[in-house]
Design an enzyme around this catalytic site. Structure first.
Site, mmCIF file in Angstrom:
data_model
loop_
_atom_site.group_PDB
_atom_site.id
_atom_site.type_symbol
_atom_site.label_atom_id
_atom_site.label_comp_id
_atom_site.label_asym_id
_atom_site.label_seq_id
_atom_site.Cartn_x
_atom_site.Cartn_y
_atom_site.Cartn_z
ATOM 1 N N SER A 94 0.826 -1.213 0.000
ATOM 2 C CA SER A 94 0.000 0.000 0.000
ATOM 3 C C SER A 94 0.857 1.258 0.000
ATOM 4 C CB SER A 94 -0.909 -0.003 1.232
ATOM 5 O OG SER A 94 -0.134 -0.147 2.410
ATOM 6 N N ASN A 126 -2.779 -2.357 12.913
ATOM 7 C CA ASN A 126 -4.234 -2.199 12.823
ATOM 8 C C ASN A 126 -4.725 -0.956 13.566
ATOM 9 O OD1 ASN A 126 -3.947 -4.581 11.519
ATOM 10 N ND2 ASN A 126 -5.022 -5.845 13.042
ATOM 11 N N THR A 146 -39.119 26.234 -12.611
ATOM 12 C CA THR A 146 -39.439 24.909 -12.081
ATOM 13 C C THR A 146 -39.672 24.051 -13.318
ATOM 14 O OG1 THR A 146 -41.835 25.187 -12.006
ATOM 15 C CG2 THR A 146 -40.615 25.896 -10.048
ATOM 16 N N HIS A 147 -39.291 22.810 -13.237
ATOM 17 C CA HIS A 147 -39.374 21.908 -14.405
ATOM 18 C C HIS A 147 -38.593 22.466 -15.595
ATOM 19 C CE1 HIS A 147 -42.807 20.019 -12.265
ATOM 20 N NE2 HIS A 147 -43.059 21.270 -11.926
ATOM 21 N N SER A 157 -12.436 24.927 -29.189
ATOM 22 C CA SER A 157 -12.631 23.651 -29.870
ATOM 23 C C SER A 157 -11.500 23.451 -30.856
ATOM 24 C CB SER A 157 -13.975 23.663 -30.599
ATOM 25 O OG SER A 157 -13.969 22.732 -31.660
ATOM 26 N N LYS A 178 -16.033 28.314 -31.147
ATOM 27 C CA LYS A 178 -16.513 27.790 -29.864
ATOM 28 C C LYS A 178 -15.799 28.356 -28.641
ATOM 29 C CE LYS A 178 -19.091 25.007 -28.919
ATOM 30 N NZ LYS A 178 -19.041 23.530 -28.969
ATOM 31 N N ASN A 224 -16.081 26.945 -24.803
ATOM 32 C CA ASN A 224 -16.730 25.909 -23.985
ATOM 33 C C ASN A 224 -16.473 26.113 -22.488
ATOM 34 O OD1 ASN A 224 -17.661 24.593 -26.303
ATOM 35 N ND2 ASN A 224 -15.753 23.439 -26.507
ATOM 36 N N GLU A 255 -18.093 22.302 -16.583
ATOM 37 C CA GLU A 255 -18.523 20.943 -16.958
ATOM 38 C C GLU A 255 -17.801 19.886 -16.126
ATOM 39 O OE1 GLU A 255 -19.049 20.408 -21.493
ATOM 40 O OE2 GLU A 255 -17.733 22.134 -21.239
ATOM 41 N N TYR A 310 -10.169 -6.443 12.279
ATOM 42 C CA TYR A 310 -9.484 -5.943 11.102
ATOM 43 C C TYR A 310 -9.427 -7.000 10.013
ATOM 44 C CZ TYR A 310 -6.075 -4.037 7.911
ATOM 45 O OH TYR A 310 -5.480 -3.574 6.773
ATOM 46 N N GLN A 338 -7.784 -2.023 3.674
ATOM 47 C CA GLN A 338 -6.743 -1.231 3.017
ATOM 48 C C GLN A 338 -7.304 -0.533 1.773
ATOM 49 O OE1 GLN A 338 -2.640 -2.717 2.938
ATOM 50 N NE2 GLN A 338 -2.805 -2.810 0.732
ATOM 51 N N LYS A 379 -8.309 3.503 1.256
ATOM 52 C CA LYS A 379 -7.432 4.665 1.115
ATOM 53 C C LYS A 379 -7.512 5.366 -0.230
ATOM 54 C CE LYS A 379 -4.730 2.876 4.529
ATOM 55 N NZ LYS A 379 -5.833 1.905 4.484
#
Ligand code: ARG
Length: 478
Positions: free
Chosen positions: A42, A129, A174-175, A296, A302, A304, A309, A336, A341, A344
């Protein structure tokens, strides 16, 4: 020579380097298969816990001294040695050895190299542990302070943008259909209050994580007279875990962090989604600064909103990390298990992901250009004050249901005529209800609609000013 003793070494000698390199190697006669070693190691990810591993070991050495297991001189040698290891790690000179499994073993082995045999006393009455559970909790305390501060900075920026836009009308949806006028500050402050709950969630989880697992040893509790209360105090914990099995198998603190991160990520994803939508030609409510947009490779025109995003998109991994650890822990018998492990990488990924989002948001929000003219115009379109016309009739004494039906007919009529609510003459309106008078025009403007919603939590500029003041107080609190 005894018979059994004569046979064993033959088998152990099959490999040039037997497993004695390992902490636990003496019981083994064969060294680990390289792929097994790579698979179980690890170190690649738990190495980031080193500052906490050393802090925990220093406190443990002091506890061993208090319990009479180390002399003062031995304690001092170990503590000095650990500080030397810390210095090596700080300046990037630490000789990491992947074959030593994890950060705990790497630190301990290096200590032994630096201080000699006495270093071998540090692990008395302790297990990896309880050590890992300690390291993670100490790490989380650190992380929580940063996350809280990061969330606060985002809130601060939102509050600053809200302060500029208390009188800026915006269509509320709304919606995803235009519904009623609101002000931009009201929309921005909604996120400030969401993030306030997030801060609370991280803090709540932090309070429950504030328990010392060290002294639980492997599972049954250490066999030496360690004063765990004193140790808890030394390490800044509120209490010592009252059950050794729970202490080494509990990962609730990881889950609570991941859950809080998933929810915060969801909130920030919604904020990013709003901005992405608002930046479209169709909405045109906001423009991203060039510094927070990308182009782009094929379409030269473009611009963006990539940063927004990606903030929206990163909520996916925040959810995934929570689910991964929940699933890993499900069904694990006490106490344990090595499965744990696997907590992490998801934890660290959520910490890093959240940190990255929280770092980019304040400058992004500060750089936005809001198109108040477009917002204002849109706020008054599409019968956005139809509810206000119904409310007007209610104030004239009509039951709301009737008022709703009348305004529905008015809207139907306007649609048929291709008119807006404002286009309709008083005579035209009165055909639907004699209760409509000359004062109606002033009752259905965007400003009147906003002003009417002066309740606590409403969008009236006066109410929003009060919410803004509250938000400022909450955000100022560290
Ligand atoms: N690397 C382990 C973990 O992350 C530390 C505890 C290991 N204990 C053990 N007995 N293998 O959970």
């Amino acid at each position: 020579m005894k018979r059994g003793a004569g046979r064993r070494p033959t088998r152990g000698a099959r490999r040039a380097k037997p497993a004695v390199e390992k902490l636990w190697g003496s019981r083994f006669s064969e060294s680990a298969h390289p792929t097994a070693e790579r698979f179980t190691s690890s170190l690649a990810f738990d190495r980031r816990l080193w500052p906490h591993d050393i802090t925990g070991s220093v406190a443990w050495a002091r506890a061993l001294f208090r319990a009479g297991l180390l002399t003062a001189a031995e304690r001092d040698t170990i503590v000095k040695g650990l500080e030397a290891v810390r210095a090596e790690l700080e300046r990037g000179a630490f000789p990491f050895r992947p074959e030593l499994e994890d950060i705990h073993t790497n630190v301990e082995r290096r200590l032994q190299e630096l201080v000699g045999e006495v270093g071998g006393k540090l692990h008395t009455g302790r297990s990896r542990n309880d050590q890992i559970a300690l390291d993670e909790r100490l790490y989380l305390k650190d992380v929580l302070a940063h996350v809280g501060e990061g969330l606060r900075r985002v809130q601060e920026t939102l509050v600053a943008r809200a302060a500029e836009s208390v009188d800026t009308p915006l269509p509320g949806y709304t919606h995803l259909q235009r519904a009623q006028p609101i002000v931009l500050a009201h929309h921005l402050l909604a996120y400030v209050f969401m993030l306030q709950r997030d801060r609370g969630r991280f803090e709540d989880g932090g309070a429950r994580a504030d328990v010392l697992p060290l002294g639980a040893a492997a599972l049954a509790g250490t066999a030496f007279p360690i004063d765990r209360e004193a140790l808890a105090q030394d390490l800044g914990f509120a209490a010592a875990a009252p059950n050794s099995l729970d202490a080494v198998s509990d990962r609730d603190y990881v889950l609570e962090f991941l859950a809080a991160a998933a929810i915060a990520g969801m909130h920030l994803s919604r904020l990013a989604a709003d901005l992405t939508l608002w930046a479209t030609a169709e909405f045109g409510f906001v423009e991203f600064a060039d510094a927070f947009a990308t182009g782009s490779s094929i379409m030269p025109q473009k611009k963006n909103p990539d940063v927004a995003e990606l903030i929206r998109g990163k909520s996916g991994r925040l959810y995934g990390n929570l689910l991964a650890v929940l699933t890993t822990l499900k069904g694990l018998p006490l106490a344990y298990n090595s499965d744990m492990q696997e907590d992490k990488e998801p934890l660290f990924d959520s910490v890093d992901t959240l940190a990255a989002i929280l770092a980019v948001l304040p400058p992004l929000l500060a750089s936005l250009t809001f198109r108040a003219d477009r917002m204002r115009r849109a706020a008054g379109e599409h019968f956005s004050t139809a509810t206000d016309l119904a409310d007007y009739l209610v104030r004239k004494g009509l039951p709301f249901r009737e008022a709703h039906a009348i305004v529905g007919r008015i809207v139907r009529h306007a649609l048929d005529e291709g008119k807006t609510l404002e286009d309709l003459t008083l005579a035209e309106l009165r055909r639907f209800s004699p209760l409509i008078d000359g004062d109606v025009k002033d009752a259905i403007t965007v400003e009147a609609s906003l002003r009417a919603r002066a309740v606590t939590g409403g969008t009236a500029p006066a109410a929003v000013r009060r919410a803004l003041a509250l938000a400022r107080t909450l955000v100022a609190r560290a």
